[in-house]
Motif scaffolding. Structure first.
Motif, PDB file in Angstrom:
ATOM      1  N   GLY A 233      24.783  18.142 -37.350  1.00 44.83           N
ATOM      2  CA  GLY A 233      24.193  18.638 -38.522  1.00 44.83           C
ATOM      3  C   GLY A 233      25.553  18.442 -39.422  1.00 44.83           C
ATOM      4  O   GLY A 233      25.646  18.893 -40.631  1.00 44.83           O
ATOM      5  N   GLU A 234      25.880  19.878 -38.769  1.00 43.44           N
ATOM      6  CA  GLU A 234      27.765  19.795 -40.044  1.00 43.44           C
ATOM      7  C   GLU A 234      28.404  18.679 -39.906  1.00 43.44           C
ATOM      8  O   GLU A 234      28.562  18.725 -41.481  1.00 43.44           O
ATOM      9  N   LEU A 235      28.453  17.875 -39.221  1.00 41.99           N
ATOM     10  CA  LEU A 235      28.630  16.267 -39.796  1.00 41.99           C
ATOM     11  C   LEU A 235      27.320  15.884 -41.111  1.00 41.99           C
ATOM     12  O   LEU A 235      28.377  15.191 -42.078  1.00 41.99           O
ATOM     13  N   TRP A 236      26.777  16.177 -40.829  1.00 46.27           N
ATOM     14  CA  TRP A 236      26.087  15.333 -41.738  1.00 46.27           C
ATOM     15  C   TRP A 236      26.345  16.167 -43.681  1.00 46.27           C
ATOM     16  O   TRP A 236      25.742  16.097 -44.864  1.00 46.27           O
ATOM     17  N   THR A 237      26.061  17.502 -42.891  1.00 44.94           N
ATOM     18  CA  THR A 237      26.753  18.736 -44.353  1.00 44.94           C
ATOM     19  C   THR A 237      28.263  17.571 -45.809  1.00 44.94           C
ATOM     20  O   THR A 237      28.131  17.485 -46.635  1.00 44.94           O
ATOM     21  N   VAL A 238      28.688  17.526 -44.524  1.00 48.20           N
ATOM     22  CA  VAL A 238      30.143  17.175 -44.533  1.00 48.20           C
ATOM     23  C   VAL A 238      29.919  15.404 -45.438  1.00 48.20           C
ATOM     24  O   VAL A 238      30.406  15.552 -46.698  1.00 48.20           O
ATOM     25  N   PHE A 239      29.236  14.384 -44.964  1.00 57.01           N
ATOM     26  CA  PHE A 239      29.243  13.159 -45.284  1.00 57.01           C
ATOM     27  C   PHE A 239      28.211  13.432 -47.303  1.00 57.01           C
ATOM     28  O   PHE A 239      28.547  12.723 -47.967  1.00 57.01           O
ATOM     29  N   ASN A 240      27.344  13.884 -46.905  1.00 55.74           N
ATOM     30  CA  ASN A 240      27.031  14.898 -48.228  1.00 55.74           C
ATOM     31  C   ASN A 240      27.324  14.726 -49.085  1.00 55.74           C
ATOM     32  O   ASN A 240      26.974  14.888 -50.448  1.00 55.74           O
ATOM     33  N   ARG A 241      28.438  16.193 -49.392  1.00 54.35           N
ATOM     34  CA  ARG A 241      28.916  16.951 -50.268  1.00 54.35           C
ATOM     35  C   ARG A 241      30.196  15.967 -50.301  1.00 54.35           C
ATOM     36  O   ARG A 241      30.861  15.950 -51.680  1.00 54.35           O
ATOM     37  N   SER A 242      30.410  15.122 -49.690  1.00 58.69           N
ATOM     38  CA  SER A 242      31.669  13.423 -49.829  1.00 58.69           C
ATOM     39  C   SER A 242      31.136  12.851 -50.090  1.00 58.69           C
ATOM     40  O   SER A 242      31.403  11.594 -51.450  1.00 58.69           O
ATOM     41  N   GLY A 243      29.716  12.611 -50.030  1.00 60.89           N
ATOM     42  CA  GLY A 243      29.036  11.371 -51.231  1.00 60.89           C
ATOM     43  C   GLY A 243      29.102   9.886 -50.210  1.00 60.89           C
ATOM     44  O   GLY A 243      29.277   8.560 -50.190  1.00 60.89           O
ATOM     45  N   VAL A 244      29.636   9.989 -48.174  1.00 59.72           N
ATOM     46  CA  VAL A 244      29.480   8.885 -48.166  1.00 59.72           C
ATOM     47  C   VAL A 244      28.592   8.697 -46.589  1.00 59.72           C
ATOM     48  O   VAL A 244      29.153   7.991 -45.741  1.00 59.72           O
ATOM     49  N   THR A 245      27.399   9.349 -46.957  1.00 60.54           N
ATOM     50  CA  THR A 245      26.170   8.979 -45.684  1.00 60.54           C
ATOM     51  C   THR A 245      26.046   7.627 -46.001  1.00 60.54           C
ATOM     52  O   THR A 245      25.825   7.482 -43.879  1.00 60.54           O
ATOM     53  N   HIS A 246      25.600   6.777 -46.561  1.00 54.32           N
ATOM     54  CA  HIS A 246      24.916   5.477 -46.181  1.00 54.32           C
ATOM     55  C   HIS A 246      26.442   5.284 -45.628  1.00 54.32           C
ATOM     56  O   HIS A 246      25.836   3.996 -45.022  1.00 54.32           O
ATOM     57  N   ALA A 247      27.634   5.359 -45.800  1.00 50.68           N
ATOM     58  CA  ALA A 247      28.626   4.499 -44.935  1.00 50.68           C
ATOM     59  C   ALA A 247      29.068   5.141 -43.450  1.00 50.68           C
ATOM     60  O   ALA A 247      29.373   4.367 -43.072  1.00 50.68           O
ATOM     61  N   MET A 248      28.280   6.035 -42.912  1.00 50.97           N
ATOM     62  CA  MET A 248      27.862   6.780 -41.452  1.00 50.97           C
ATOM     63  C   MET A 248      27.733   6.085 -40.470  1.00 50.97           C
ATOM     64  O   MET A 248      26.761   6.897 -39.907  1.00 50.97           O
ATOM     65  N   LEU A 355      17.978   3.206 -53.792  1.00 50.06           N
ATOM     66  CA  LEU A 355      19.355   3.047 -54.264  1.00 50.06           C
ATOM     67  C   LEU A 355      19.700   1.923 -53.019  1.00 50.06           C
ATOM     68  O   LEU A 355      20.764   0.778 -53.885  1.00 50.06           O
ATOM     69  N   SER A 356      18.857   0.835 -52.571  1.00 45.94           N
ATOM     70  CA  SER A 356      19.087  -0.397 -52.408  1.00 45.94           C
ATOM     71  C   SER A 356      18.941  -1.195 -52.994  1.00 45.94           C
ATOM     72  O   SER A 356      20.126  -2.363 -53.208  1.00 45.94           O
ATOM     73  N   PHE A 357      17.975  -1.513 -53.933  1.00 38.97           N
ATOM     74  CA  PHE A 357      17.823  -1.984 -54.958  1.00 38.97           C
ATOM     75  C   PHE A 357      18.489  -2.498 -55.970  1.00 38.97           C
ATOM     76  O   PHE A 357      18.669  -2.874 -57.342  1.00 38.97           O
ATOM     77  N   GLY A 358      18.893  -1.039 -56.908  1.00 35.59           N
ATOM     78  CA  GLY A 358      19.122  -0.350 -57.679  1.00 35.59           C
ATOM     79  C   GLY A 358      20.407  -0.708 -57.408  1.00 35.59           C
ATOM     80  O   GLY A 358      21.095  -1.247 -58.990  1.00 35.59           O
ATOM     81  N   VAL A 359      21.384  -0.101 -56.722  1.00 38.68           N
ATOM     82  CA  VAL A 359      22.531  -0.626 -56.902  1.00 38.68           C
ATOM     83  C   VAL A 359      22.646  -2.193 -56.901  1.00 38.68           C
ATOM     84  O   VAL A 359      24.079  -2.967 -57.309  1.00 38.68           O
ATOM     85  N   VAL A 360      22.457  -2.668 -56.054  1.00 44.06           N
ATOM     86  CA  VAL A 360      22.118  -4.347 -55.830  1.00 44.06           C
ATOM     87  C   VAL A 360      21.934  -5.069 -57.024  1.00 44.06           C
ATOM     88  O   VAL A 360      22.635  -6.019 -57.370  1.00 44.06           O
ATOM     89  N   ALA A 361      20.558  -4.849 -57.955  1.00 42.10           N
ATOM     90  CA  ALA A 361      20.717  -4.739 -59.176  1.00 42.10           C
ATOM     91  C   ALA A 361      21.622  -5.101 -60.018  1.00 42.10           C
ATOM     92  O   ALA A 361      22.450  -6.016 -60.507  1.00 42.10           O
ATOM     93  N   ALA A 362      22.301  -3.831 -60.126  1.00 43.17           N
ATOM     94  CA  ALA A 362      23.391  -3.568 -60.707  1.00 43.17           C
ATOM     95  C   ALA A 362      24.650  -4.571 -60.617  1.00 43.17           C
ATOM     96  O   ALA A 362      25.197  -4.954 -61.115  1.00 43.17           O
ATOM     97  N   LEU A 363      24.658  -4.421 -59.211  1.00 46.02           N
ATOM     98  CA  LEU A 363      25.888  -5.380 -58.577  1.00 46.02           C
ATOM     99  C   LEU A 363      26.428  -6.838 -58.852  1.00 46.02           C
ATOM    100  O   LEU A 363      26.325  -7.133 -59.281  1.00 46.02           O
ATOM    101  N   LEU A 364      24.449  -6.836 -58.981  1.00 50.70           N
ATOM    102  CA  LEU A 364      25.020  -8.786 -59.747  1.00 50.70           C
ATOM    103  C   LEU A 364      24.825  -8.961 -60.653  1.00 50.70           C
ATOM    104  O   LEU A 364      25.448  -9.476 -61.568  1.00 50.70           O
ATOM    105  N   HIS A 365      24.054  -8.321 -61.520  1.00 47.80           N
ATOM    106  CA  HIS A 365      25.160  -8.063 -63.264  1.00 47.80           C
ATOM    107  C   HIS A 365      25.854  -7.981 -63.326  1.00 47.80           C
ATOM    108  O   HIS A 365      26.673  -9.096 -64.564  1.00 47.80           O
ATOM    109  N   VAL A 366      26.571  -6.979 -63.320  1.00 48.39           N
ATOM    110  CA  VAL A 366      27.729  -6.719 -63.484  1.00 48.39           C
ATOM    111  C   VAL A 366      29.316  -8.133 -62.521  1.00 48.39           C
ATOM    112  O   VAL A 366      29.983  -8.878 -63.185  1.00 48.39           O
ATOM    113  N   GLY A 367      28.253  -8.694 -60.860  1.00 48.58           N
ATOM    114  CA  GLY A 367      28.952  -9.836 -60.791  1.00 48.58           C
ATOM    115  C   GLY A 367      28.861 -11.348 -61.409  1.00 48.58           C
ATOM    116  O   GLY A 367      29.719 -12.162 -61.829  1.00 48.58           O
ATOM    117  N   ALA A 368      27.905 -11.260 -61.961  1.00 47.96           N
ATOM    118  CA  ALA A 368      27.718 -12.393 -63.032  1.00 47.96           C
ATOM    119  C   ALA A 368      29.073 -12.412 -64.100  1.00 47.96           C
ATOM    120  O   ALA A 368      29.167 -13.079 -65.100  1.00 47.96           O
TER     121      ALA A 368
END
Length: 766
Positions: A233-248, A355-368
């Motif tokens: 649980g302490e590691l999840w706190t580290v991930f949340n506070r650093s903003g990398v939860t999705h990567a772990m 988060l999934s659909f919002g970020v993908v939509a944004a990436l598709l937008h700027v990717g174009a």
């Protein structure tokens, strides 16, 4: 297509906000009628009817799915009764402090009259020094005791009942001490084969990497088989506070990466074999391989709901490419949205969905917009920066709405963590899952070591924190993100930043002088209360400790304070040292700075003593117990509970901790008049040794609040205690039935609201 998919999603979302479940046919049939003209008539009136019909179809579809899911339920008459069942261990067992927890698919019941759901979650508690051996795919005969899904209900808190509903778990319970019998060592079904493989991989990781010398082993397990509970649980706190939860954990990013790598490797090999390349294009072979790899990785992750969403999105994209038709990326994303919601209508309530659909939509937008950009390093650097900016902006409104905070260090942390985790750690962990080579695991753990030290450093950075924002501010921010991401050269893009300002600087609700706002939080069998004035915050007890890695401070109190926008605690008053009152104190102190600690337990703060008082913005606080002689008696912890009175004008709240009849008598003897209150927090959760008739008569409360756990083993509040309170004519409130109790004391009187009534949903209590 895109507009209809969004309308369907809106209908699904609206259904999930309903207090009662409507009749699906009443919405689906009219919606179909509205959609019919759009197939022949392309003018705007028909298209408007199409959107309205698609919204109605989404509403009706979600209602029908919910009706089916809720129909598979535990009969209320069989709650808390022993039931003999036969079934299969259907999920990856999870060890906890006192036993093992697992999902159980019930095949048949031996009690013919029992009405039980098909899938339940069971805990099997240890009966001694050894742990019960449970493996996925085993068929067992158990005597179980079940209860309907129930979870804590608090503002800003996690909805456990919804989580169970989405996963099809319709009851929870535990295995009784009666002899259990394993009937079959393995039931050969595809789902159970996958779960057994996951268990084998997890066991191999644990054997190869001893926990004492490999603190990051759980991260590798989570990346390989999706077992997020392997991470401390302490590691999840580290991930949340650093903003990398999705990567772990296994996320859309990892599944997409693995699929892309596998597809690219096979496509490259296919091109070098002319005979095969002439029979079928290498591009299509690569796409099909990517789809199979995504399916395999999702299966290894246990078909978790977030992984399923990513799989469906990828499969839609793959089908579009295999069709040999040019399909706009926006249409592919819209179709993926439709598929996800048809399969899982509850996905719209998950932050990961947005988060999934919002970020993908944004990436598709700027990717174009980046297509055709130059190949120089400056252009590539500018393109990478644009992509990072788009992902950050797209996620900002969602993170602030759901979590109330955004790590300022997130771009830097992700800049380092994503390449390391995606290109090195995850491939090594997956190779180690397939190949029995320990050096692969050792290498992955060695790569993690410097990364984790960097993330621990990042976690110390400040967070951008806001209280729960108004939906209008979130909508404005979403529009602002779209404006900010418009192509270069479009005038007025800077106006998008101004639309973000209301969300970024959303103020906390202002409390006027001479008013106190109190929340008795739903923490289960325990107590946690917050008292707020205009400029101060007091926390009275911190709730129970749930296990070795979870407590009410972490799970309930901190999320609620984040929801309020609180940045520090002026006074933390822990009544006594029992685990159901002090269990969350450490987590609370770790999350928020505390100016002053007070308790009857010397290990938790300076001594609380009768006679101490203070005043905050027109609100009076006074400690009424324990007196000095109570400490001299060296009584039990309960007897030393700090009793606090909160007074605003003619209204008073009496917070009593776990005092019993003896302490009530002592306070009556000292000053009976000081006990008179309009609102009473029932002593000791309504235990039979408290709430004497004399005490209740002296208090003369009009409202009585009970902080108790659902179907708790103590039977609190006791029937005889409820009768004594009811005899006074007071209204009785209970956290197990009503959720968090929200109380306002002010010059105009008092107001009490129950969170389950304020935010009633159709799945609650079912």
């Amino acid at each position: 297509m895109k507009s209809a998919a969004l309308a369907f999603a809106l209908g699904v979302f609206l259904l999930q906000t309903q207090a009662l479940l409507p009749d699906p046919l009443l919405w689906s049939l009219p919606a179909l009628v509205l959609c019919l003209p759009a197939w022949r008539w392309r003018r705007w009136p028909a298209q408007l009817l199409l959107l309205i019909g698609a919204c109605g179809l989404g509403f009706g579809w979600a209602a029908w799915r919910a009706e089916l899911r809720l129909a598979d339920q535990l009969d209320a008459a069989w709650e808390g009764r022993d039931i003999a069942v036969v079934g299969v261990v259907a999920g990856l067992p999870q060890d906890f402090e006192r036993g093992v927890r697992f999902e159980f698919a019930i095949e048949r019941r031996l009690d013919a009259e029992a009405v039980v759901p098909q899938r339940v979650q069971l805990a099997w508690y240890d009966d001694g020094a050894t742990r019960h051996p449970v493996n996925p795919g085993e068929r067992w005969q158990f005597a179980v005791r079940l209860k309907r899904p129930h979870g804590a209900a608090n503002p800003g808190g996690f909805d456990y009942e919804l989580w169970l509903l989405e996963r099809g778990i319709r009851a929870t319970g535990y295995v009784r001490p009666a002899p259990a019998q394993r009937l079959d060592a393995f039931v050969a079904r595809p789902a159970y084969v996958v779960e057994r493989l996951r268990a084998a991989v997890r066991q191999r990781f644990e054997s190869a990497l001893p926990a004492a010398s490999h603190p990051w082993r759980g991260i590798l397990t989570a990346l390989a088989v999706g077992d997020q509970k392997a991470v401390d649980g302490e590691l999840w706190t580290v991930f949340n506070r650093s903003g990398v939860t999705h990567a772990m954990a296994i996320s859309g990013m990892h599944i997409t990466l693995v699929a892309g790598l596998c597809g690219a490797l096979l496509a490259g090999l296919w091109r070098r074999l002319p005979g095969l390349a002439l029979r079928w294009p290498a591009q299509k072979v690569g796409v099909l391989t990517a789809a199979l790899a995504a399916f395999g990785y999702t299966a290894l992750a246990g078909f978790g709901v977030p992984a399923q969403r990513t799989l469906y999105m990828l499969l839609v994209a793959v089908l579009a490419m295999l069709s040999s038709r040019i399909v706009a990326p926006g249409r592919v994303l819209a179709l993926a949205l439709l598929v996800v919601l048809v399969v899982d209508p509850w996905a719209v309530l998950a932050p990961g969905f947005w988060l999934s659909f919002g970020v993908v939509a944004a990436l598709l937008h700027v990717g174009a917009a980046l297509v055709g950009a130059g190949r120089g390093w400056r252009e590539r650097l500018r393109g990478w920066g644009t992509v990072q900016l788009a992902a950050t902006l797209a996620s900002l409104p969602i993170l602030l709405l759901v979590f109330g905070q955004f790590p300022l260090v997130s771009p830097l942390a992700n800049l380092v963590a994503i390449p390391v985790i995606s290109l090195l750690v995850t491939p090594l962990a997956l190779l180690a899952a397939v190949l029995p080579w320990t050096f692969l695991l050792q290498a992955a753990h060695a790569v993690l070591e410097p990364l984790m030290q960097f993330l621990i450093w990042c976690a110390a950075w400040p967070l951008w924190q806001v209280p729960a924002p108004h939906p209008a501010a979130v909508l404005l921010a979403a529009i602002g993100v779209v404006v900010c991401l418009l192509p270069r050269g479009v005038p007025g893009r800077w106006l998008g930043l101004t639309l973000l300002l209301p969300l970024l600087f959303w103020p906390a609700p202002e409390i006027p002088d001479g008013e106190a706002r109190i929340a008795v939080l739903d923490v289960g069998q325990g107590l946690a209360v917050t008292v707020r004035t205009r400029q101060h915050l007091l926390v009275y007890d911190t709730g129970p400790r749930y296990g070795s890695d979870a407590d009410a401070g972490q799970r309930v109190v901190v999320p609620y304070l984040r929801w309020l926008g609180a940045t520090h605690i002026d006074r933390l008053l822990v009544t006594h040292g029992d685990a159901d009152h002090a269990g969350g104190a450490d987590s609370l102190r770790a999350a928020l700075p505390v100016d002053e600690n007070i308790s009857s337990d010397a290990a938790l703060g300076r001594r609380c003593a009768a006679g101490e008082s203070w005043r905050w913005e027109g609100v009076d606080f006074a400690i009424l117990h324990p007196a000095d002689e109570a400490y001299a008696d060296n009584g039990r912890r309960n007897a030393l509970s700090c009793v606090l009175a909160v007074t605003v004008g003619g209204e008073r709240l009496l917070l009593t901790g776990d005092i019993g009849a003896r302490e009530e008598t002592a306070m009556l003897a000292r000053d009976a008049a000081a006990l008179r209150s309009t609102v009473l927090l029932a002593p000791h959760h309504g235990a039979k040794g408290s709430s004497t008739a004399e005490f209740l008569a002296a208090v003369a409360a009009r409202e009585v609040l009970f902080s108790v756990g659902h179907r708790n083993r103590f039977g609190h509040p006791r029937p005889e205690v409820l009768e004594r309170h009811a005899a006074t004519g007071a209204r009785l409130w209970r956290t197990d039935r009503d959720g968090a109790l929200l109380l306002t004391l002010g010059p105009a009187g008092r107001e009490i609201a129950a969170w389950r009534q304020l935010r009633q949903r159709y799945w609650q209590g079912r």
